[in-house]
Write a protein that holds these residues in place. Structure first.
Motif, PDB file in Angstrom:
ATOM      1  N   GLY A 781       0.812  -1.403   0.005  1.00 40.47           N
ATOM      2  CA  GLY A 781      -0.035   0.122   0.068  1.00 40.47           C
ATOM      3  C   GLY A 781       0.856   1.188   0.072  1.00 40.47           C
ATOM      4  O   GLY A 781       0.287   2.399   0.114  1.00 40.47           O
ATOM      5  N   ARG A 782       2.161   1.047  -0.173  1.00 42.90           N
ATOM      6  CA  ARG A 782       3.230   2.307  -0.170  1.00 42.90           C
ATOM      7  C   ARG A 782       3.246   2.707  -1.689  1.00 42.90           C
ATOM      8  O   ARG A 782       3.421   2.098  -2.660  1.00 42.90           O
ATOM      9  CB  ARG A 782       4.295   2.184   0.284  1.00 42.90           C
ATOM     10  CG  ARG A 782       4.136   1.356   1.719  1.00 42.90           C
ATOM     11  CD  ARG A 782       3.575   2.260   2.635  1.00 42.90           C
ATOM     12  NE  ARG A 782       4.262   3.385   3.095  1.00 42.90           N
ATOM     13  CZ  ARG A 782       3.802   4.345   3.770  1.00 42.90           C
ATOM     14  NH1 ARG A 782       2.801   4.041   4.468  1.00 42.90           N
ATOM     15  NH2 ARG A 782       4.442   5.431   4.083  1.00 42.90           N
ATOM     16  N   TYR A 783       3.303   3.922  -1.769  1.00 49.69           N
ATOM     17  CA  TYR A 783       3.415   4.682  -3.256  1.00 49.69           C
ATOM     18  C   TYR A 783       5.033   5.044  -3.542  1.00 49.69           C
ATOM     19  O   TYR A 783       5.652   5.276  -2.401  1.00 49.69           O
ATOM     20  CB  TYR A 783       2.482   5.978  -3.310  1.00 49.69           C
ATOM     21  CG  TYR A 783       1.293   5.698  -3.428  1.00 49.69           C
ATOM     22  CD1 TYR A 783       0.404   5.453  -4.455  1.00 49.69           C
ATOM     23  CD2 TYR A 783       0.414   5.808  -1.964  1.00 49.69           C
ATOM     24  CE1 TYR A 783      -0.848   5.401  -4.406  1.00 49.69           C
ATOM     25  CE2 TYR A 783      -0.923   5.615  -2.040  1.00 49.69           C
ATOM     26  CZ  TYR A 783      -1.683   5.270  -3.325  1.00 49.69           C
ATOM     27  OH  TYR A 783      -2.930   5.223  -3.199  1.00 49.69           O
ATOM     28  N   PRO A 784       5.430   5.095  -4.761  1.00 50.33           N
ATOM     29  CA  PRO A 784       6.585   5.310  -5.159  1.00 50.33           C
ATOM     30  C   PRO A 784       7.013   6.717  -4.374  1.00 50.33           C
ATOM     31  O   PRO A 784       6.434   7.628  -4.290  1.00 50.33           O
ATOM     32  CB  PRO A 784       6.776   5.453  -6.434  1.00 50.33           C
ATOM     33  CG  PRO A 784       5.816   4.713  -7.003  1.00 50.33           C
ATOM     34  CD  PRO A 784       4.480   4.600  -5.937  1.00 50.33           C
ATOM     35  N   GLU A 785       8.303   6.932  -4.189  1.00 53.73           N
ATOM     36  CA  GLU A 785       8.822   8.063  -3.539  1.00 53.73           C
ATOM     37  C   GLU A 785       8.567   9.291  -4.220  1.00 53.73           C
ATOM     38  O   GLU A 785       9.206   8.996  -5.671  1.00 53.73           O
ATOM     39  CB  GLU A 785      10.371   7.849  -2.806  1.00 53.73           C
ATOM     40  CG  GLU A 785      10.793   9.126  -2.099  1.00 53.73           C
ATOM     41  CD  GLU A 785      12.105   9.006  -1.718  1.00 53.73           C
ATOM     42  OE1 GLU A 785      12.738   9.805  -0.957  1.00 53.73           O
ATOM     43  OE2 GLU A 785      12.580   7.867  -1.603  1.00 53.73           O
ATOM     44  N   GLY A 786       8.335  10.530  -4.088  1.00 54.77           N
ATOM     45  CA  GLY A 786       8.257  11.619  -4.979  1.00 54.77           C
ATOM     46  C   GLY A 786       6.709  11.512  -5.804  1.00 54.77           C
ATOM     47  O   GLY A 786       6.754  12.691  -6.488  1.00 54.77           O
ATOM     48  N   ALA A 787       6.073  10.628  -5.706  1.00 60.82           N
ATOM     49  CA  ALA A 787       4.903  10.650  -6.371  1.00 60.82           C
ATOM     50  C   ALA A 787       3.939  11.454  -5.823  1.00 60.82           C
ATOM     51  O   ALA A 787       4.098  11.723  -4.463  1.00 60.82           O
ATOM     52  CB  ALA A 787       4.284   9.181  -6.651  1.00 60.82           C
ATOM     53  N   ILE A 788       2.950  11.996  -6.239  1.00 59.76           N
ATOM     54  CA  ILE A 788       1.895  12.628  -5.843  1.00 59.76           C
ATOM     55  C   ILE A 788       1.106  12.043  -4.540  1.00 59.76           C
ATOM     56  O   ILE A 788       1.027  12.683  -3.446  1.00 59.76           O
ATOM     57  CB  ILE A 788       0.618  13.151  -6.824  1.00 59.76           C
ATOM     58  CG1 ILE A 788       1.232  14.105  -7.889  1.00 59.76           C
ATOM     59  CG2 ILE A 788      -0.235  13.871  -6.207  1.00 59.76           C
ATOM     60  CD1 ILE A 788       1.753  15.559  -7.456  1.00 59.76           C
ATOM     61  N   ASN A 789       0.801  10.850  -4.957  1.00 61.07           N
ATOM     62  CA  ASN A 789       0.043   9.803  -4.004  1.00 61.07           C
ATOM     63  C   ASN A 789       0.882   9.809  -2.770  1.00 61.07           C
ATOM     64  O   ASN A 789       0.391   9.877  -1.455  1.00 61.07           O
ATOM     65  CB  ASN A 789      -0.386   8.643  -4.398  1.00 61.07           C
ATOM     66  CG  ASN A 789      -1.663   8.898  -5.320  1.00 61.07           C
ATOM     67  OD1 ASN A 789      -2.493   9.700  -5.034  1.00 61.07           O
ATOM     68  ND2 ASN A 789      -1.725   8.258  -6.312  1.00 61.07           N
ATOM     69  N   ALA A 790       2.276   9.487  -2.964  1.00 60.99           N
ATOM     70  CA  ALA A 790       3.150   9.507  -1.878  1.00 60.99           C
ATOM     71  C   ALA A 790       3.244  10.687  -1.011  1.00 60.99           C
ATOM     72  O   ALA A 790       3.148  10.639   0.356  1.00 60.99           O
ATOM     73  CB  ALA A 790       4.463   9.024  -2.160  1.00 60.99           C
ATOM     74  N   LYS A 791       3.419  11.671  -1.551  1.00 60.81           N
ATOM     75  CA  LYS A 791       3.370  13.117  -0.917  1.00 60.81           C
ATOM     76  C   LYS A 791       2.078  13.307  -0.159  1.00 60.81           C
ATOM     77  O   LYS A 791       2.011  13.814   0.884  1.00 60.81           O
ATOM     78  CB  LYS A 791       3.618  14.250  -1.771  1.00 60.81           C
ATOM     79  CG  LYS A 791       4.913  14.343  -2.417  1.00 60.81           C
ATOM     80  CD  LYS A 791       5.217  15.607  -3.766  1.00 60.81           C
ATOM     81  CE  LYS A 791       6.301  15.469  -4.190  1.00 60.81           C
ATOM     82  NZ  LYS A 791       7.447  15.875  -3.350  1.00 60.81           N
ATOM     83  N   VAL A 792       0.931  12.864  -0.746  1.00 59.10           N
ATOM     84  CA  VAL A 792      -0.266  13.285   0.001  1.00 59.10           C
ATOM     85  C   VAL A 792      -0.325  12.522   1.272  1.00 59.10           C
ATOM     86  O   VAL A 792      -0.768  12.702   2.388  1.00 59.10           O
ATOM     87  CB  VAL A 792      -1.583  12.989  -0.819  1.00 59.10           C
ATOM     88  CG1 VAL A 792      -2.754  12.924  -0.121  1.00 59.10           C
ATOM     89  CG2 VAL A 792      -1.558  14.092  -2.133  1.00 59.10           C
ATOM     90  N   LEU A 793       0.056  11.124   0.835  1.00 62.34           N
ATOM     91  CA  LEU A 793       0.003  10.148   2.212  1.00 62.34           C
ATOM     92  C   LEU A 793       0.838  10.678   3.276  1.00 62.34           C
ATOM     93  O   LEU A 793       0.601  10.542   4.681  1.00 62.34           O
ATOM     94  CB  LEU A 793       0.382   8.675   1.598  1.00 62.34           C
ATOM     95  CG  LEU A 793       0.254   7.377   2.809  1.00 62.34           C
ATOM     96  CD1 LEU A 793      -1.444   7.792   3.324  1.00 62.34           C
ATOM     97  CD2 LEU A 793       0.482   6.296   1.903  1.00 62.34           C
TER      98      LEU A 793
END
Length: 820
Positions: A781-793
């Motif tokens: 459930g983790r997003y790639p680093e630097g991605a928008i969804n990762a930043k939001v999470l």
């Protein structure tokens, strides 16, 4: 990164190739004989016409301008031409109850003939009776009756006189009446001499005088009976003469109508009435002998059937009032009532002011639309009939009872109590076709329980048809039909093709054609006008485009004023650079038939909180329910994607900046979500883009309305400031089928100065707007680093920690206060 390519110019517009048509101008084409584009409505109307059971009247529902009336009229005309012509509807005098005129149904066309023949009959009867009563034979018979009466009187008097002579008594007429006086030597004995007579002789004379007086009294008592016998014999004589005179005339007329039983009965009643009331024919005759008895029957003081005309009013009773006649009809009637008031529907009884009073008779009964349509079809607009007092109830009552009863509203609702006419009801056999919008249909059906029983057939008119090769050919013939009927200049192939293209634009669907024929006909008329202004004998695509542009210009003042405010930076809209938590949304304003798009700045702010997304428009009661629903969906998306394992620890606010009117619709919900994600992730959004589209809780972008106007509205702002090649619009991918954009936008796309991106998900859109990868979650459930969804999470987790820390701090302070 998700690769979403800008749309190719071919996707932005569906043209119509004029070369596919084989004609040169519409003059080469024949009119459309069949009804196109409305198979469902046609089937419903045909079913309603053929269904003979009660209650199967038709309600034609559809948007204004779909050509409902013309289409219904044509269908009914075809059907009615094959049906029988209904009988004529007449009213005649009721000889039994004068205030209740009797209906008379005559075969079509013969009601008018009967009316003329009755007028002729009355005149002929008048002349024949005058001649009959002036004839020597009638005078002799009348004189014989009179002489018989006189002889009877004379005989009785002579008998009395003879007996008086035997008693030496002579009758004398005095102011006190008839008395008998004694006679001596042929002379009446004076009173003085009578008193000198012996008492016995005087008593004998008085006894005999008393006896004669009683005999005279018996004779006088018989005189009234003799006079009655005289009058009765005269009446019988008059009836005999009248019957002998009138009978052959009426028999001759009855032969013409020996196949019409109601007319036969009516003529029999007429003959009987003339015989009984022959004196009415002599009301205006003057006595022929001054001071003598009048020749012919004496005038009747009870002449009925009074009317306002100078003619003998008693003879108006023999007229025939033809309400509806079908002498020129071919088939059943088809009637459209433009002004469906109560009286215009069910008829009325007119009155005339005469010497300070209102008078009327059966000749002043006037028909309504139901009479005129009886035996055929009646078309009525629902809105118009609902606007008229009592009209809707009157129509329903007639349909339920299946009869037309003319009633005064004053009498019906007891506003007046004077005696008036009560015409006999006319049997009703009619199919009613109501027309109205779908809103009125469903509203009346819901609120009026009788509606569903009376209008069981719904003919639902569509406003569009599929755009395919076959339908385009039919549409061409439809255009030609309008051109011919309106007597417009012929349209060449290019002009027809441009009309077809604009038809799709009116619907905002390249796969459909508009059959809102009012708008199409207006375009054809205006194109004809501009072709004439250019001196062209044929209407081409240039004239059609001029008509489109001219209509846009006439309605463009408010749109131009709003765009001017943007250019002058009174309304702040950015078309260059990047901003966090700020985006250009798109909205549509509808002013009558004119719609245009305009950009709106949408901003978002986030802070620690409990997971609420505050819609500022809703808080101040400027947001509609659909818009508020769209904002609540954003909270569902955030919770579903980022807060499955822990609650959201932020609160957010969204607002349409510089919005001073209401906001409704969910087409900006994707733009609001983009600005919210930007605010949380602190990643800026490119202001060179504008966004439209609704979103669901799973992040899928959904179709919206007004996509063409929205794109054109943002394009016009960018063009005024200068196109950079970086500007564009994000639209739902499902709206690509609706694109029918202006040609200048298509040219700008071809030249790479403007772009339109179809997006299916929020992730696709956020990547285009920010240039940063959205990112897909891994198994954990983790997003790639630097991605928008990762930043939001990450930001949400940070805010959650801060909220927990803040909660602990507040708890410690509370415990410290308790210890103190």
């Amino acid at each position: 990164m998700m690769n979403v390519n800008a749309l190719e110019p071919e996707k932005l517009y569906r043209g119509c190739n004029p070369e596919q048509f084989s004609f040169e101008t519409t003059d080469d084409l024949e009119n459309v004989a069949e009804i196109i584009g409305q198979p469902r409505a046609v089937a419903a109307i045909q079913f309603g016409m053929e269904m003979e059971q009660e209650g199967y009247n038709v309600f034609a529902l559809g948007q204004p301008g779909t050509g409902k009336y013309a289409m219904i009229r044509e269908l009914l005309r075809r059907r009615a031409s094959e049906e029988d012509v209904p009988p004529d509807i007449c009213y005649v005098y009721n000889f039994d109850e004068g205030h209740k005129p009797a209906r008379l149904l005559a075969p079509s066309g013969r009601g008018k003939n009967l009316s003329r023949e009755m007028e002729t009959l009355v005149e002929e009867v008048r002349n024949a009776l005058r001649a009959a009563f002036e004839s020597e034979e009638y005078q002799n018979r009348r004189q014989s009756i009179t002489q018989e009466f006189q002889e009877k009187q004379q005989e009785a008097f002579e008998t009395l006189q003879k007996k008086g002579e035997e008693y030496n008594l002579s009758p004398l007429r005095t102011p006190q009446g008839l008395v008998f006086a004694p006679v001596k030597e042929g002379e009446v004995l004076p009173p003085d001499e009578f008193k000198k007579l012996p008492d016995e002789e005087r008593r004998e004379i008085e006894k005999r005088a008393e006896e004669l007086q009683q005999e005279a009294q018996k004779i006088f008592q018989k005189v009234p009976q003799w006079e009655r016998d005289l009058r009765e014999k005269r009446r019988e004589l008059n009836k005999e003469v009248t019957r002998f005179t009138v009978g052959p005339m009426i028999d001759e007329l009855k032969k013409k109508y020996d196949d019409v039983e109601p007319v036969q009965k009516y003529l029999e009643a007429v003959e009987k009435d003339i015989v009984e009331n022959v004196r009415n024919f002599f009301l205006q005759e003057k006595a022929r002998q001054e001071g003598g008895e009048q020749q012919g029957p004496a005038p009747s003081p009870q002449a009925t059937g009074a009317g306002p005309e100078a003619e003998n009013p008693a003879l108006r009773r023999y007229k025939v009032n033809v309400l509806v006649e079908h002498s020129k009809s071919e088939g059943a009637p088809v009637v459209f009532e433009e002004n469906p008031t109560y009286q215009n529907l069910v008829g009325r009884v007119e009155h005339l002011a005469h010497m300070g009073a209102l008078i009327t008779d059966f000749n002043m009964i006037r028909p309504g639309a139901l009479h005129q349509a009886n035996g055929g079809y009646l078309i009525v607009d629902l809105l118009k009939i609902l606007q008229q007092p009592f009209a809707w109830e009157g129509l329903k009552r007639a349909l339920k009872t299946r009869e037309i009863k003319i009633e005064s509203l004053g009498q019906m609702y007891s506003y007046i109590s004077t005696v008036s006419l009560e015409p006999e009801a006319v049997p009703l056999n009619v199919k009613v076709i109501l027309m109205g919008s779908p809103m009125f249909y469903y509203m009346v059906r819901h609120y009026d329980p009788e509606f569903a029983d009376l209008f069981k057939v719904a003919a639902d008119f569509d406003f569009r048809m599929d755009r395919n090769t076959e339908n385009e050919q039919d549409y061409v013939r439809l255009i030609a039909t309008i051109v011919h009927k309106e007597k417009l200049k012929p349209f060449d192939r290019s002009g027809v093709a441009r009309v077809i293209e604009h038809s799709s634009r009116m619907l905002e669907d390249k796969e459909k054609l508009s059959i809102l024929m009012r708008s199409v006909a207006d375009l054809l008329r205006e194109s004809d006008f501009w072709a004439g202004k250019n001196g062209d004998a044929v209407v081409n695509a240039r004239a059609v485009q001029k008509a489109i542009d001219a209509k846009f210009y006439r309605s463009d003042r408010i749109r131009e004023a709003m765009h001017e405010q943007i250019q002058r930076d009174i309304v702040l809209i950015d078309t260059e650079g990047e901003q966090v938590a700020q985006i250009n949304g798109l909205s549509v304003m509808q002013l009558g038939e004119f719609a245009f798009g305009k950009p709106n700045k949408i901003t978002a702010r986030v802070h620690l909180g409990k997971g609420n997304v505050v819609d500022i428009e809703r808080e101040v009661a400027m947001g509609g329910p659909i818009h508020s629903k769209g904002v609540l969906i954003l909270a569902g998306f955030l919770n579903g994607r980022y807060a499955v394992d822990r609650p959201l620890s932020l609160s957010a606010s969204l607002v349409f900046e510089q919005s001073y009117g209401g906001v409704e619709g969910d087409s900006a919900s994707s733009a609001e979500l983009y600005s919210l994600l930007s605010a949380i992730s602190e990643v800026p959004i490119k202001q060179s883009f504008a966004v439209t589209g609704s979103v669901n809780q799973h992040g899928r972008v959904q179709a919206i309305g007004g996509v063409n106007e929205k794109i054109e509205g943002f394009y016009d702002v960018c063009k005024a400031r200068g196109l950079t090649g970086e500007q564009g619009v994000l639209i739902p991918a499902s709206n690509v089928a609706h694109l029918m954009l202006r040609h200048d936008i298509i040219d700008a796309v071809k030249e790479g100065r403007f772009s339109i991106f179809p997006v299916e998900t929020i992730d696709q859109g956020i990547e285009i707007l920010t240039g940063v990868e959205a990112g897909e979650p891994d198994e954990a459930g983790r997003y790639p680093e630097g991605a928008i969804n990762a930043k939001v999470l990450a930001r949400l987790e940070e805010m959650a920690e801060k909220r927990i820390e803040f909660g602990r701090k507040m708890q410690m302070e509370a415990e410290k206060k308790e210890d103190e």
